[in-house]
Design an enzyme around this catalytic site. Structure first.
Site: not given
Lengths: 393, 393
Positions: A147, A184, A265
């Site tokens: 993603t 996870t 991120e």
């Protein structure tokens, strides 16, 4: 990277995302053992309930993974859509009537949006044509599960037992909504080393505990976390090489786990936190996690700010007892605090060392106990905020 | 704002910070009752140990507060410096030999640096000349306790009992390192309503529980949190107006508490989280805190991103049981999720409403229980990261 025998892979773009690959299929040539570890979030995606009701199992044939939509918080329709995905794959693979429960499902992406089922079913009808046992197909599969990740995350191992070679190949995704106290993110691990449901279940649990359960990006537990191991049937506790398999599986999962906060991120540093001297490994783990989840520690590393009081003070609210007079801290090998006393140090040099290295090592000793633990996390940058302030809009 | 009788205030610049005010003194004209609530962090500033060893007390005369240096993680020298500050104030006020324990100390600022004691002692020698009972002196005192705050935080109340007027005046500081499960940041509250040590202790605990303990900025518990109440002696549980005093004290603390995440480092929104329908107030509180501490929720609000799945999924890992099928969510009054099912909504409108309002209201119902709680937090912006990446360097 050599793949284990007995599996085929495919990754394609079907249209859940505007342009990027978004549908993966992993197929076992014969019935295989499957075991999984899943998120402990009460708010779970439809696929998590589905997989939990199936594994550990002996007759799984495939895993279908979509990215771009989590199918979480989607209510009863979400459960129906998930079942339709499994049924669709079973039908395309010709597994016979009622074989949907031989297909595991993983979804990842935005929460709370209905699955675009027409698009997904069109993808399921097409993806079979791309199945192959070659590395390129495995890599395509590992790409279509991503993603916000910047990079594909794969790892592998090969080992021999009594002259016979076995292999493990694994893929994972995850860069955000990575939190501890859970299973996870997504990971799919295939091997040609034989298992029973109980050996597979024990193996994946041990590996996850030593790897994916010790990482975080921002500590928000996902609705969709799952790590699944596929293996041929016929193994038992007594199968020769069991310990070697476990050791290699642990190493593969650890290699993948490190990749996640590294690719966190907006991250510019991987932060490795090592705690020792605690009363137990669990106590050390709580301290390591609390440091790893502190935005103040994470922003300090992002800014190469040697503001070490934030590290020590985070340990202080982890909820486990220790004596401050026995606490010592080093940062990238530089001694900053020893037995409760601050040490003179060169802030400019310490800052420069943080800035110049991609990895920051925090070592905290909290006493004379034997408890130790480690945790990996990302630093927290303005880019993390920008990425997450504009995710759905 | 009318101040209670019996106190004098001063706030000056002594040089701990390069230019801004950094030293505050609050003096009671006579011996007064003092009670405090303090951080529960194991890693505590020297002043916290000092104050905890004194309060609740009946013969406190002053509180000295410095900003710019936390005097935390400073080892044995830090404890000696703290005592020297109290002794210095006692001496300047002519309280007689050994009167250091009539002076409470609060420090706030960078952790791990030695106190610049020459500077501080020079300030203590000078600050007495600025003491006054007027509002301007109170405001100067409330200014000199600030660190990264943008604005002074004061609140007050006035009430009458049997024709006699009483007053409460309070100051607080805090914009970062604000975390729950603790006492609070710094707050100093003075009143002319009489107390005993035990009534003062009960009063400040109740008020903090309803206010400062329900806020966060990033959830990192400080080493220096303290909220202290000063009051005249002579009160008992039976003093008329006790309930009115408590109600006003709670309101004053709540008013101050709201100011902290509103002024949170880099914050553009105050986020108010209201949880109801939980099995207990404690369960609701855990859910509200978990939502309030989620970087993903906080970045979504910063970006006016109506990514409501992050809110529901945060509730799911709060560690308290609920049925997802009974969960409903509204955001600024817009219904998004009802009894476990997503509702159709207008993302553009929802985003615009978040962007245009300074406050974001999250209302989550998790079942049919009577447990309810609220929490205030800041949003998480790129400015927060910038501010905290460059705090000491």
């Amino acid at each position: 990277m050599n793949l284990p025998d007995g599996y085929r892979f495919a990754g394609i773009h079907c249209g859940i995302k505007p342009a990027l690959p978004d549908l993966t299929l992993v197929v076992s040539d014969g019935p295989c053992v499957a075991a999984g570890v899943y998120t402990t979030n009460l708010v779970r995606a439809a696929c998590i309930d589905w997989n939990r009701s199936i594994t550990p199992a002996v007759d799984v044939r495939a895993i279908v993974v979509n990215s771009g939509n989590a199918n979480a918080c989607t209510g009863r329709q979400g459960a129906r859509d998930n079942e339709a995905m499994a049924d669709g794959v079973a039908s395309e693979l010709g597994l016979g009537p009622g074989a949907g429960r031989k297909v595991l499902v993983l979804s990842t992406g935005v929460i709370g949006r209905p699955m675009p089922m027409e698009t997904v079913q069109r993808g399921i009808a097409a993806i079979g044509r791309s199945l192959a046992s070659e590395l390129a197909a495995f890599q395509a599969a590992a790409t279509a599960i991503l993603t916000t990740d910047h990079s594909r995350k794969t790892a592998s191992a090969e080992f021999s037992v009594d002259g016979q070679t076995f292999r493990i190949a694994a893929m994972a995704k995850g860069a955000g909504m990575i939190g501890p106290a859970m299973a996870t993110m997504l990971a799919v691990i295939v091997t040609d080393y034989p298992h029973s449901p109980s050996t597979a279940d024990g193996a994946i649990r041990e590996a996850v505990d030593q790897s994916f359960n010790r990482i975080s990006v921002e500590g928000h537990m996902s609705t969709n976390d799952a790590a699944i191991l596929l293996a041929p049937t016929g193994g038992t506790d007594a199968t020769p090489g069991r310990a070697v398999f476990q050791e290699r599986l642990n190493a593969v999962c650890l290699e993948l786990a490190r990749m996640i906060p590294t690719d966190g991120e907006g991250a510019t540093h991987l932060i490795e936190i090592r705690v020792r001297g605690a009363s137990s490994d669990q106590a050390a783990d709580r301290i390591a996690r609390t440091i790893g989840l502190s935005n103040l520690v994470k922003t300090a590393v992002a800014g190469a700010d040697p503001n070490w009081g934030r590290i020590v003070s985070a340990a202080g609210f982890a909820g486990v007892p220790f004596e401050v007079g026995q606490v010592s801290l080093t940062l990238n090998g530089i001694h900053l605090f020893e037995n409760g006393e601050p040490l003179p140090f060169d802030p400019g040099l310490t800052s420069r060392v943080i800035r110049e290295k991609r990895e920051t090592l925090i070592e905290l000793s909290v006493g004379h106990g034997s408890g130790a633990a480690w945790h990996y996390t990302s630093d927290l940058t303005a880019d993390y905020v920008r990425l997450n302030a504009e995710y759905t809009t």
